[in-house]
Design a protein around this motif. Structure first.
Motif, short mmCIF file in Angstrom:
data_model
loop_
_atom_site.label_atom_id
_atom_site.label_comp_id
_atom_site.label_asym_id
_atom_site.label_seq_id
_atom_site.Cartn_x
_atom_site.Cartn_y
_atom_site.Cartn_z
N UNK A 146 0.84 -1.21 0.00
CA UNK A 146 0.00 0.00 0.00
C UNK A 146 0.86 1.25 0.00
N UNK A 147 1.91 1.21 0.80
CA UNK A 147 2.76 2.41 0.89
C UNK A 147 3.47 2.68 -0.43
N UNK A 148 3.81 1.60 -1.13
CA UNK A 148 4.44 1.78 -2.43
C UNK A 148 3.49 2.46 -3.41
N UNK A 149 2.22 2.06 -3.36
CA UNK A 149 1.23 2.70 -4.22
C UNK A 149 1.06 4.17 -3.87
N UNK A 150 1.03 4.47 -2.59
CA UNK A 150 0.87 5.87 -2.17
C UNK A 150 2.08 6.70 -2.60
N UNK A 151 3.25 6.11 -2.50
CA UNK A 151 4.46 6.86 -2.85
C UNK A 151 4.59 7.08 -4.35
N UNK A 152 3.84 6.33 -5.14
CA UNK A 152 3.79 6.64 -6.58
C UNK A 152 3.05 7.93 -6.84
N UNK A 153 2.25 8.35 -5.85
CA UNK A 153 1.48 9.60 -5.98
C UNK A 153 2.13 10.72 -5.18
N UNK B 168 -1.11 5.74 9.43
CA UNK B 168 -1.15 4.72 8.38
C UNK B 168 0.20 4.53 7.68
N UNK B 169 0.93 5.59 7.35
CA UNK B 169 2.20 5.37 6.64
C UNK B 169 3.25 4.63 7.47
N UNK B 170 3.17 4.71 8.79
CA UNK B 170 4.25 4.15 9.64
C UNK B 170 3.85 2.91 10.42
N UNK B 171 2.56 2.69 10.66
CA UNK B 171 2.12 1.59 11.52
C UNK B 171 1.23 0.62 10.74
N UNK C 108 -1.30 -3.84 -31.82
CA UNK C 108 -0.22 -4.80 -32.02
C UNK C 108 0.95 -4.48 -31.09
N UNK C 109 1.24 -5.45 -30.20
CA UNK C 109 2.43 -5.33 -29.34
C UNK C 109 3.60 -5.96 -30.08
N UNK C 110 4.63 -5.19 -30.32
CA UNK C 110 5.78 -5.68 -31.09
C UNK C 110 7.06 -5.44 -30.29
N UNK C 111 7.58 -6.55 -29.70
CA UNK C 111 8.80 -6.48 -28.88
C UNK C 111 8.62 -5.49 -27.73
N UNK C 112 7.44 -5.48 -27.16
CA UNK C 112 7.15 -4.53 -26.08
C UNK C 112 7.66 -5.07 -24.74
N UNK C 113 8.16 -4.20 -23.88
CA UNK C 113 8.64 -4.57 -22.55
C UNK C 113 7.73 -3.97 -21.48
N UNK C 114 7.26 -4.81 -20.60
CA UNK C 114 6.39 -4.36 -19.51
C UNK C 114 7.13 -4.49 -18.18
N UNK C 115 7.36 -3.36 -17.54
CA UNK C 115 8.04 -3.35 -16.25
C UNK C 115 6.99 -3.17 -15.14
N UNK C 116 6.83 -4.20 -14.32
CA UNK C 116 5.92 -4.13 -13.18
C UNK C 116 6.68 -3.52 -12.01
N UNK C 117 6.35 -2.29 -11.67
CA UNK C 117 7.12 -1.56 -10.65
C UNK C 117 6.73 -1.92 -9.23
N UNK C 118 5.67 -2.70 -9.06
CA UNK C 118 5.26 -3.10 -7.71
C UNK C 118 6.30 -4.04 -7.12
N UNK C 119 6.56 -3.92 -5.82
CA UNK C 119 7.55 -4.76 -5.15
C UNK C 119 6.87 -5.98 -4.53
N UNK C 120 7.62 -7.08 -4.46
CA UNK C 120 7.09 -8.33 -3.92
C UNK C 120 8.12 -8.99 -3.03
N UNK C 121 7.65 -9.85 -2.15
CA UNK C 121 8.53 -10.47 -1.15
C UNK C 121 9.29 -11.66 -1.70
N UNK C 122 8.86 -12.21 -2.84
CA UNK C 122 9.54 -13.37 -3.42
C UNK C 122 9.57 -13.24 -4.94
N UNK C 123 10.52 -13.93 -5.56
CA UNK C 123 10.62 -13.91 -7.02
C UNK C 123 9.38 -14.53 -7.65
#
Length: 997
Positions: free
Chosen positions: A43-50, A100-103, A734-749
């Motif tokens: 949630x905090x990551x989403x808020x920090x995008x704003x 909310x941001x800290x606790x 048409x998607x042609x050699x398109x790269x999608x970067x998911x900027x959300x963080x996750x705890x595991x690969x």
């Protein structure tokens, strides 16, 4: 005897089940701590995008501040997006927003029941709080099914609501199975749960051992206590006390809130239990004392309430207002109406306050009136004195000009409307409109397994609120509502899908924005025009605003204002359009003031010399007998032609047909592209009585068919016929050699990869967002393999938190839209593409646009910004469907040769239902027919029995007379108009066959 409570099997059941929940809570502690922390970071990551800095500097408190700061508002909205059921009350008073941001626990408390304001650590939350967090927070949905958690919550509620700490063996076994089921579903994520069963069984063995001690002592065979046994007993008693503490604290919280039934019974049960078990009093003294303090506080508050109730009773005995039983607003409104009618200054209300309540006063037209009764409120006092003023003024004829009729509160005729018609021939005519700003929400009554079903259910609710009739066969409620909203330029409903605790889908429709309503007949005065516009708004919005429909006479402006204020909505705004007429009645000038398109067309027709302008609309609307505007007299309803149909936003085919009709077709039938069917209280006004006409059937096949079955006026008439069109539009990116970067963080690969494939799969239409996330990677790769395309390349970071990027994505994304016009089909297709692709191009969401061109520009900008080609759009030729509206008036249907009168009526009912296009079992047809007419609000068919004798044999039969509007169309769409009409003829013939015995 000490510990004799352990001899009670039901108490043991209660204790065993309560302890199993306490042990469950201890085993899932680390899991809940970690996942709550992960959810908070997401949630905090989403808020920090704003916001770069998401810390609140205003120390927002939702109890003290109605409008929190921008950061806390964004936090609040983001948290709410992850709540599984927005219908359930969210307990914002649990938390402190600026934390909310800290606790993480300040966020978690939003998903919990009330009563956790001061709790900050896991140890302070009971099992109910933890289970509600897991049930209400969408983050936990990937770990466990909501039903497993719900059943355990129900078990805990039964334990805490037990007044005597007792539970049956059957319930204990059921609850234990549910606890084990929850543990089994979480086992892969919480290895500690492997030991749950053993730990619970260990406690149960100790409990049975203490029971053995009690029995031994009761038989005077007391065994010597060794040190280990005493330690074991001490631990067991500590666990028992912990379970009882939870029960006492739970009861104290509920008792303080005083919001549930059964509290007194539970408190008495608690006292009785401790009276019988004195050994627990000392150990639990702090909790019991706290409960007593709350009890005393609540009792004192109850005494104060009792005093206030006695005071209210006394006031009610002083004041009796039986005159207000029907409509407490009408006297004051009628007094205002009277003042405006006779151009007096508006009445001024005041009140005299004394110890018993209020006595009303009012000044009007130089006179002052005082009420005779003491009322409980100012409003009632004003109504009482308004009634007195009305009655007294009526007795003074000098107040009224001779030609003016007097007004009485109970008069039912609409004088403002009638007077407007008498003055339309000369002078000025005014057309009023009113704009109402809505902020309402409509929800599907049930939850569904599929999103389209939930959406259709919500649109059905909206159709009911706006008094729309059941749509024609093959037409969805969504189409019906959107066509209706488009016709009157209403804001499109905002759709929101959510899930309830059973994982089924609920749809909400938000009605937000300006809704404009117009009166069509015209009035002699500006005030009257505004009153009539307000009446239209009150009628059309009666369902949305949950108010009664306007009466024949009243102060509609005042009623509308009061109704909106009562729902915290803004005041309405009014516009008036003036048409000036010459002495002969012809329009000589018109002065539009912010007129709507419909009003502008009407004024244009008037200015071009039409003696009676007829509103020209672009939808096929079927009106029933109770239309808002005056219906023509029965003697004036004639079959006639519609001479000049004018296409508005028609398709090319429709334009050609209408052009042909205007160039000399003897009889033209309006062919339109919408599928709207309004009920009796439709907004569109009827033409003047002399111009009320019914279109003649244009197609010979239909005319022949009706002649074959002897369907002729006045028993059967054709109200309308229309050809609907349905266009299909396809948008391809048409998607042609398109790269999608998911900027959300996750705890595991693994989670990072799975989430990224989920976004990609949803964007290109492989699956919907509610799919099982664990299958997203497999399904996307399977899709690329089937298309003989290379799989995207995965790039995942090496350190936590993990990000994932999918590179070299090459595929075609296809989105389809359909609608009654090319514009609508294009807009739907582009909107779908925008909605699906936004996350893939780095946007959380994109705003909706009002036209296909704007949507296309929006999508093109999004795609080309990422270096891809602009979208391709293609529109197919339209499909067609023909629909005819027939009116049966006092039509009689008969049968004979039946075995009994009941069978005769059932068989006749089945034939009528078949004529209406309804299928039913013949045996229950009579009841089904009554129910059908009841749902439509139509008079029931009138049945009569028949009896004939033929060759000494009785032939029993029945006769039924009924009146109904019948709408008939073939359910399939066809490639041509001729084919659509051909299918309609076949469907009609199938229906008409029910007319023969």
């Amino acid at each position: 005897m000490e510990y004799n409570r352990f001899c009670d099997d039901n108490y043991k059941n209660w204790l065993k089940t309560t302890e199993s929940l306490i042990i469950l809570r201890s085993h899932i502690r680390d899991f809940v701590e970690n996942e709550t922390d992960t959810h908070h970071r997401d949630l905090r990551e989403k808020i920090r995008n704003v916001f770069k800095d998401d810390i609140c500097n205003s120390k927002c408190d939702l109890k003290k501040t109605k409008e929190p700061c921008e950061k806390c508002t964004h936090w609040k909205d983001t948290i709410l997006q992850h709540h599984t059921s927005k219908r359930q009350a969210v307990h914002w008073d649990n938390c402190t927003p600026h934390l909310w941001p800290s606790e993480k626990w300040e966020v978690a408390k939003v998903y919990m029941p009330r009563g956790h304001k001061n709790h900050r650590r896991f140890e302070e939350f009971d099992i109910a709080a933890i289970l509600n967090l897991m049930s209400n927070c969408k983050h936990f949905k990937k770990f466990v099914a909501g039903q497993c958690i719900t059943k355990v919550i129900e078990a805990r509620n039964q334990l805490m609501h037990s007044p005597d700490f007792r539970l049956s063996t059957e319930d204990r076994e059921k609850h234990w199975r549910n606890v084990l089921a929850l543990a089994e579903s979480l086992k892969r994520y919480v290895p500690e749960l492997e030991n749950l069963k053993d730990d619970v069984n260990k406690f149960n063995r100790i409990l049975e051992k203490q029971l053995g001690r009690v029995l031994d002592k009761s038989g005077d065979k007391e065994k010597p206590d060794d040190v280990e046994s005493m330690k074991e007993l001490s631990k067991f008693l500590d666990k028992e006390q912990q379970a009882l503490k939870e029960k006492i604290e739970f009861l104290a919280q509920r008792y303080e809130e005083d919001k549930e039934p059964g509290l007194k019974e539970e408190l008495l049960g608690l006292k009785s239990f401790f009276d019988q078990n004195k050994d627990l009093l000392e150990k639990l003294k702090p909790q019991i004392d706290h409960l007593k303090q709350i009890e005393e506080k609540v009792e004192k508050h109850g005494q104060q309430i009792s005093v206030l109730n006695n005071r209210v009773d006394q006031l009610e005995r002083v004041t009796n207002d039986p005159i207000f039983a029907g409509d407490p607003l009408k006297f004051k409104n009628h007094l205002y109406e009277m003042a405006r009618k006779y151009t007096w200054t508006e009445p001024v209300f005041s009140e005299i306050l004394d110890a018993s309540g209020y006595t009303g006063q009012v000044e009007i037209n130089g006179q002052k009136f005082t009420g005779t009764q003491v009322c409980n409120s100012k409003k009632s006092a004003h109504q009482e004195v308004a009634k007195i003023a009305l009655e007294e003024i009526q007795k003074q004829p000098q107040n009224f000009p001779r030609e003016q009729p007097s007004i009485h509160p109970d008069t039912q005729s609409d004088s403002s409307t009638s007077s407007s018609f008498t003055s339309l021939s000369t002078g000025s005519v005014f057309y009023g409109s009113v704009t109402v700003t809505l902020n309402s929400e409509v929800m599907s009554k049930e939850s569904f397994s599929e999103a389209p079903e939930a959406t259709e259910s919500a649109y059905k609710e909206v159709a009911s609120l706006f008094h729309l009739e059941t749509p024609l066969k093959g037409v969805f409620y969504k189409t019906l509502v959107l066509e209706y909203f488009d016709k009157y330029n209403f804001p499109v409903p905002i759709e929101e899908l959510d899930k309830d605790q059973s994982e089924k889908i609920i749809c909400k429709l938000k009605l937000i924005g300006n809704f404009k309503f117009e009166e069509k007949e015209g009035s002699a005065k500006k005030k009257q025009a505004m009153q009539q516009a307000a009446k239209v708004a009150l009628h059309d919005l009666s369902g949305v605003l949950r108010c009664s429909k306007p009466e024949a006479e009243g102060n509609y402006i005042g009623l509308l204002k009061e109704t909106l204020e009562a729902r915290s909505l803004g005041s309405p705004s009014y516009d008036v359009v003036e048409i000036k007429r010459g002495s002969g009645g012809e329009p000589v000038a018109h002065v539009p003031v912010k007129a709507s398109p419909q009003t502008s067309r009407k004024l244009q027709a008037a200015s071009e010399g039409s003696a009676t302008p007829i509103p020209i609309v672009s939808s096929a609307i079927s009106l029933n007998a109770e239309s808002r505007d005056p219906s023509p007299q029965p003697s004036l309803r004639k079959v006639a032609r519609v001479e000049h149909p004018v296409p508005v936003k028609a398709s090319p085919q429709t334009s050609r047909k209408l052009q042909t009709a205007s160039e000399g077709s003897a009889t033209s039938i309006p062919i339109v592209s919408s599928a709207i069917s309004l009920n009796a209280e439709s907004r569109d006004s009827s033409p003047q009585p002399s111009l009320r006409k019914v279109a003649r059937v244009e197609h010979p096949e239909i005319e022949k068919l009706m002649n074959v079955f002897a369907l002729k006026p006045p028993s059967v008439t054709v109200d309308s016929m229309k050809i609907e069109e349905n266009f299909l539009c396809t948008v391809t990116i048409r998607l042609d050699k398109y790269s999608f970067e998911n900027k959300a963080t996750h705890s595991s690969k693994k989670e990072a990869v799975r989430k990224t494939y989920l976004i990609l799969g949803c964007a290109i239409g492989i699956f919907e967002p509610d799919i099982d996330e664990s299958k997203s990677t497999m399904l996307v790769k399977q899709h690329f393999s089937q298309k003989n395309s290379d799989h995207p390349l995965e790039d995942v970071g090496k350190e936590s938190p993990f990000f994932c990027t999918l590179k070299d994505i090459s595929c075609s994304c296809v989105y389809e839209g359909q609608g009654a016009s090319v514009e609508k089909a294009r807009q739907e297709a582009f909107q779908k593409a925008l909605c699906k692709l936004a996350p893939l191009f780095g946007y959380k969401s994109v705003p909706k646009t009002s036209s296909a061109k704007e949507s296309e520009d929006q999508l093109t900008a999004m795609v080309t910004k990422s270096g891809l080609d602009a979208p391709l759009c293609s529109v197919n030729d339209p499909l067609h469907k023909a629909t005819i509206q027939l009116k049966f008036q006092d039509y009689t249907l008969e049968n004979t040769g039946q075995a009994s009168r009941k069978i005769a009526r059932n068989q006749l009912s089945a034939r009528i239902l078949g004529l209406l296009g309804e299928k039913t079992d013949t045996l229950s047809a009579r009841n089904c027919l009554d129910e059908w007419f009841k749902q439509k609000g139509l008079p029931q068919p009138v049945f009569e029995d028949k009896e004939e004798t033929d060759d000494k044999k009785k032939n029993l039969g029945a006769r039924a007379k009924f009146s109904v509007s019948l709408s008939c169309s073939h359910p399939d769409w066809e490639e041509s108009m001729d084919k659509a009409v051909e299918k309609l003829v076949k469907e009609l013939q199938h229906r008409f066959e029910n007319l023969t015995d």
